[in-house]
Design an enzyme around this catalytic site. Structure first.
Site, PDB file in Angstrom:
ATOM      1  N   GLU A   1      19.252  17.964 -22.994  1.00  0.00           N
ATOM      2  CA  GLU A   1      18.653  19.224 -22.559  1.00  0.00           C
ATOM      3  C   GLU A   1      19.570  19.950 -21.569  1.00  0.00           C
ATOM      4  OE1 GLU A   1      14.224  20.648 -21.016  1.00  0.00           O
ATOM      5  OE2 GLU A   1      14.933  18.646 -20.521  1.00  0.00           O
TER       6      GLU A   1
ATOM      7  N   LYS B   1      11.952  25.953 -26.602  1.00  0.00           N
ATOM      8  CA  LYS B   1      10.953  24.987 -26.141  1.00  0.00           C
ATOM      9  C   LYS B   1       9.594  25.657 -25.955  1.00  0.00           C
ATOM     10  CE  LYS B   1      10.568  21.592 -22.345  1.00  0.00           C
ATOM     11  NZ  LYS B   1      11.355  21.020 -21.222  1.00  0.00           N
TER      12      LYS B   1
ATOM     13  N   CYS C   1      12.330  17.850 -24.951  1.00  0.00           N
ATOM     14  CA  CYS C   1      11.805  17.129 -23.791  1.00  0.00           C
ATOM     15  C   CYS C   1      10.279  17.091 -23.746  1.00  0.00           C
ATOM     16  CB  CYS C   1      12.406  17.704 -22.517  1.00  0.00           C
ATOM     17  SG  CYS C   1      12.210  16.602 -21.085  1.00  0.00           S
TER      18      CYS C   1
END
Length: 280
Positions: A44, A118, A155
């Site tokens: 990330e 994300k 994540c």
């Protein structure tokens, strides 16, 4: 397209500056290509520290456009050089005030196929991401690459099963999950959630975590990155928890059809019964 795909991932320590961080990942990619890898993914916001441990406006400086920013342009050159598909997670600025936690997907010829933003943005101690990022608005793309159909889930997304499923419905064979997760918060989930998602959705997952303690907080990123197959089994050894590592593994995409025929989870789905899942 070969059933067996040699894939790579990198878990890395922060170097202290963007230039050396990118250069280090370029060397890892070249090493992976020398071992025959055809696809590689990074952690990330790989070209920066995990600055979300604090809430300070100075950290907007890490943001850059996608696909026309300097890091993605450099990764396009790297893809052409190595002949690999590359998953490139960065801090994206779309326009003033519009910032996303993003991963660009670059094909083996250097073409930017698109990007994933994300969806799920945490806001808890040590992970102050809502200060920086808007929630993703680009759906759940699966990219038709030189190695097959590749998706991305970033994540904190991994705690939400809906996105894993949508990537499977969109045809993913391999999903990269670049992360920055630390000891003590949810470490015991790390080897549980992604293998469970690989089983439930019957595809391969590359779970990548940072490693080490960085300058903006006391989060201890514990590495232990891995590949997991559609049966929930690790492909080769899991990386260690204290040092930088490059993993290169052979993934037999033929297993996907085998498992889907045997377990038939997609056949037995009941979307007609799931209306309540999407109510606010």
């Amino acid at each position: 397209m070969a059933d067996v795909v040699r894939a790579a991932l990198v878990q890395a320590t922060w170097t202290g500056d963007t230039e050396s961080m990118i250069a280090k990942h370029e060397e890892h990619a070249r090493a992976a290509a020398a071992q025959g890898a055809k696809v590689i993914g990074f952690q990330e916001v790989f070209n920066a520290p995990y600055f979300c441990q604090v809430q300070e406006p100075e950290h907007y400086r890490w943001a850059e456009p996608v696909p026309d920013g300097p890091t993605v342009r450099r990764m396009r050159d790297l893809a052409r050089e190595t002949g690999m598909v590359i998953v490139v997670p960065v801090f994206e600025v779309e326009q003033p005030g519009f910032y996303y936690n993003t991963a660009a997907v670059i094909d083996a010829d250097g073409t930017v196929l698109g990007a994933y933003r994300k969806h799920h943005i945490p806001q808890v101690k040590g992970f102050w991401e809502k200060y920086y990022f808007k929630p993703g608005n680009a759906g759940w793309p699966v990219f038709d690459t030189a190695v097959g159909k590749v998706g991305v889930y970033i994540c904190y997304d991994r705690h939400f099963p809906e996105g894993w499923r949508q990537l499977g419905l969109n045809g993913a064979q391999l999903v990269y999950n670049p992360s920055a997760t630390s000891r003590g918060l949810s470490a015991y989930l790390w080897k549980l959630e992604q293998p469970a998602a690989a089983v439930a959705n019957e595809y391969f997952i590359a779970a990548i975590n940072r490693v080490g303690v960085e300058e903006y907080g006391d989060n201890d990123f514990y590495g232990t990155s891995y590949f997991v197959d559609p049966r929930g089994q690790f492909v080769g050894d899991v990386a260690g928890d204290s040092k930088e590592e490059l993993l290169v593994r052979d993934l037999d995409f033929g297993m996907i059809d085998e498992v889907r025929q045997q377990w038939a989870f997609y056949r037995d789905r009941r979307p007609d019964a799931y209306e309540g899942l999407v109510r606010p």
